[in-house]
Design an enzyme around this catalytic site. Structure first.
Site, PDB file in Angstrom:
ATOM      1  N   HIS A 217       0.826  -1.195   0.000  1.00 26.44           N
ATOM      2  CA  HIS A 217       0.000   0.000   0.000  1.00 26.44           C
ATOM      3  C   HIS A 217       0.866   1.252   0.000  1.00 26.44           C
ATOM      4  O   HIS A 217       2.085   1.194   0.087  1.00 26.44           O
ATOM      5  CB  HIS A 217      -0.998   0.009   1.176  1.00 26.44           C
ATOM      6  CG  HIS A 217      -0.406   0.336   2.509  1.00 26.44           C
ATOM      7  ND1 HIS A 217      -1.169   0.637   3.613  1.00 26.44           N
ATOM      8  CD2 HIS A 217       0.884   0.414   2.935  1.00 26.44           C
ATOM      9  CE1 HIS A 217      -0.384   0.881   4.640  1.00 26.44           C
ATOM     10  NE2 HIS A 217       0.865   0.751   4.256  1.00 26.44           N
TER      11      HIS A 217
ATOM     12  N   CYS B   1       5.532   6.418   4.470  1.00 23.93           N
ATOM     13  CA  CYS B   1       4.350   5.669   4.017  1.00 23.93           C
ATOM     14  C   CYS B   1       3.749   6.253   2.742  1.00 23.93           C
ATOM     15  O   CYS B   1       2.929   5.599   2.095  1.00 23.93           O
ATOM     16  CB  CYS B   1       3.285   5.640   5.112  1.00 23.93           C
ATOM     17  SG  CYS B   1       3.810   4.692   6.541  1.00 23.93           S
TER      18      CYS B   1
ATOM     19  N   HIS C 220       4.906   0.085  -0.498  1.00 22.13           N
ATOM     20  CA  HIS C 220       5.685  -0.788   0.374  1.00 22.13           C
ATOM     21  C   HIS C 220       4.728  -1.847   0.923  1.00 22.13           C
ATOM     22  O   HIS C 220       3.508  -1.675   0.872  1.00 22.13           O
ATOM     23  CB  HIS C 220       6.331   0.005   1.519  1.00 22.13           C
ATOM     24  CG  HIS C 220       5.346   0.648   2.417  1.00 22.13           C
ATOM     25  ND1 HIS C 220       4.786   1.872   2.143  1.00 22.13           N
ATOM     26  CD2 HIS C 220       4.752   0.225   3.557  1.00 22.13           C
ATOM     27  CE1 HIS C 220       3.915   2.179   3.091  1.00 22.13           C
ATOM     28  NE2 HIS C 220       3.867   1.199   3.958  1.00 22.13           N
TER      29      HIS C 220
ATOM     30  N   HIS D 201       3.352  -4.951   3.796  1.00 18.14           N
ATOM     31  CA  HIS D 201       3.217  -5.348   5.199  1.00 18.14           C
ATOM     32  C   HIS D 201       2.790  -6.799   5.267  1.00 18.14           C
ATOM     33  O   HIS D 201       2.084  -7.285   4.386  1.00 18.14           O
ATOM     34  CB  HIS D 201       2.160  -4.510   5.918  1.00 18.14           C
ATOM     35  CG  HIS D 201       2.551  -3.095   6.125  1.00 18.14           C
ATOM     36  ND1 HIS D 201       3.468  -2.698   7.063  1.00 18.14           N
ATOM     37  CD2 HIS D 201       2.151  -1.966   5.496  1.00 18.14           C
ATOM     38  CE1 HIS D 201       3.613  -1.390   7.020  1.00 18.14           C
ATOM     39  NE2 HIS D 201       2.829  -0.907   6.070  1.00 18.14           N
TER      40      HIS D 201
ATOM     41  N   ASP E 264      -4.875 -10.660  -0.291  1.00 15.44           N
ATOM     42  CA  ASP E 264      -3.539 -11.249  -0.183  1.00 15.44           C
ATOM     43  C   ASP E 264      -2.750 -11.063  -1.478  1.00 15.44           C
ATOM     44  O   ASP E 264      -3.267 -11.317  -2.572  1.00 15.44           O
ATOM     45  CB  ASP E 264      -3.659 -12.741   0.143  1.00 15.44           C
ATOM     46  CG  ASP E 264      -2.317 -13.366   0.476  1.00 15.44           C
ATOM     47  OD1 ASP E 264      -1.485 -12.697   1.130  1.00 15.44           O
ATOM     48  OD2 ASP E 264      -2.101 -14.526   0.089  1.00 15.44           O
ATOM     49  N   HIS E 265      -1.506 -10.598  -1.329  1.00 18.40           N
ATOM     50  CA  HIS E 265      -0.596 -10.352  -2.453  1.00 18.40           C
ATOM     51  C   HIS E 265      -1.144  -9.319  -3.439  1.00 18.40           C
ATOM     52  O   HIS E 265      -0.777  -9.318  -4.614  1.00 18.40           O
ATOM     53  CB  HIS E 265      -0.222 -11.657  -3.168  1.00 18.40           C
ATOM     54  CG  HIS E 265       0.770 -12.458  -2.390  1.00 18.40           C
ATOM     55  ND1 HIS E 265       0.453 -13.111  -1.214  1.00 18.40           N
ATOM     56  CD2 HIS E 265       2.089 -12.688  -2.591  1.00 18.40           C
ATOM     57  CE1 HIS E 265       1.529 -13.711  -0.752  1.00 18.40           C
ATOM     58  NE2 HIS E 265       2.538 -13.470  -1.555  1.00 18.40           N
TER      59      HIS E 265
ATOM     60  N   GLU F 288      -0.495  -4.301  11.680  1.00 17.29           N
ATOM     61  CA  GLU F 288       0.250  -3.884  10.485  1.00 17.29           C
ATOM     62  C   GLU F 288       1.735  -4.228  10.662  1.00 17.29           C
ATOM     63  O   GLU F 288       2.427  -4.573   9.706  1.00 17.29           O
ATOM     64  CB  GLU F 288       0.072  -2.383  10.246  1.00 17.29           C
ATOM     65  CG  GLU F 288       0.532  -1.949   8.877  1.00 17.29           C
ATOM     66  CD  GLU F 288       0.068  -0.540   8.577  1.00 17.29           C
ATOM     67  OE1 GLU F 288      -0.805  -0.371   7.712  1.00 17.29           O
ATOM     68  OE2 GLU F 288       0.578   0.392   9.221  1.00 17.29           O
TER      69      GLU F 288
HETATM   70 NI    NI Z   1       2.505   0.974   5.454  1.00 19.41          NI
END
Ligand code: NI
Length: 137
Positions: free
Chosen positions: A17, A36, A42, A44, A82-83, A127
């Site tokens: 995200h 961010c 990036h 998580h 997911d992914h 997160e």
């Molecule tokens: Ni983040």
């Protein structure tokens, strides 16, 4: 006395995200979101804990069947996120900043219609191992 019991199921997904608002300048986004907001996204490793609270069924002794919760979360949440790049690949975050807070609310709203009315639902989303949110608070 009420015999309400909380049942927890832990699931996991990976997603990318970026936190930013397209209506704000690069400087404002940097001030609000720091790293961010970096444009190339990036990732998580999200840990998701779904909590269902209610009285155990007199026949089964279950509040809800763990297999049922696991299958529901897989189908409604994990397969969706997911992914994925949350900003680019999902309808839910096309116009909603994918903060942990907003992701938890979206997950709750996706699951709530499938949980019995007499059961309470709460979402906890990690997160990072140190940063997590709960909804409803
Ligand atoms: Ni983040």
């Amino acid at each position: 006395m009420s015999k309400r019991v909380a049942v927890y199921r832990k699931e996991h997904f990976n997603a990318a995200h970026r936190l930013f608002r397209p209506d704000l300048s690069a400087q404002e986004n940097d001030r609000l979101f720091g790293k961010c907001a970096l444009p190339n996204y990036h990732g998580h490793n999200y840990e998701l804990i779904v909590k269902v609270t209610g009285e155990p069924d007199p026949i089964t002794g279950y509040v809800v069947d763990m297999k049922w919760i696991s299958d529901l979360v897989q189908e409604k949440i994990i397969e969706r996120f997911d992914h994925r790049n949350l900003n680019l690949d999902t309808q839910e975050f096309k116009a909603l900043n994918p903060t942990a807070e907003n992701i938890a609310i979206v997950i709750y709203d996706l699951l709530r219609p499938h949980v019995l009315a007499q059961h309470d639902l709460q979402i906890r989303l990690y997160e990072t191992p140190r940063n997590f949110v709960e909804y409803p608070a």
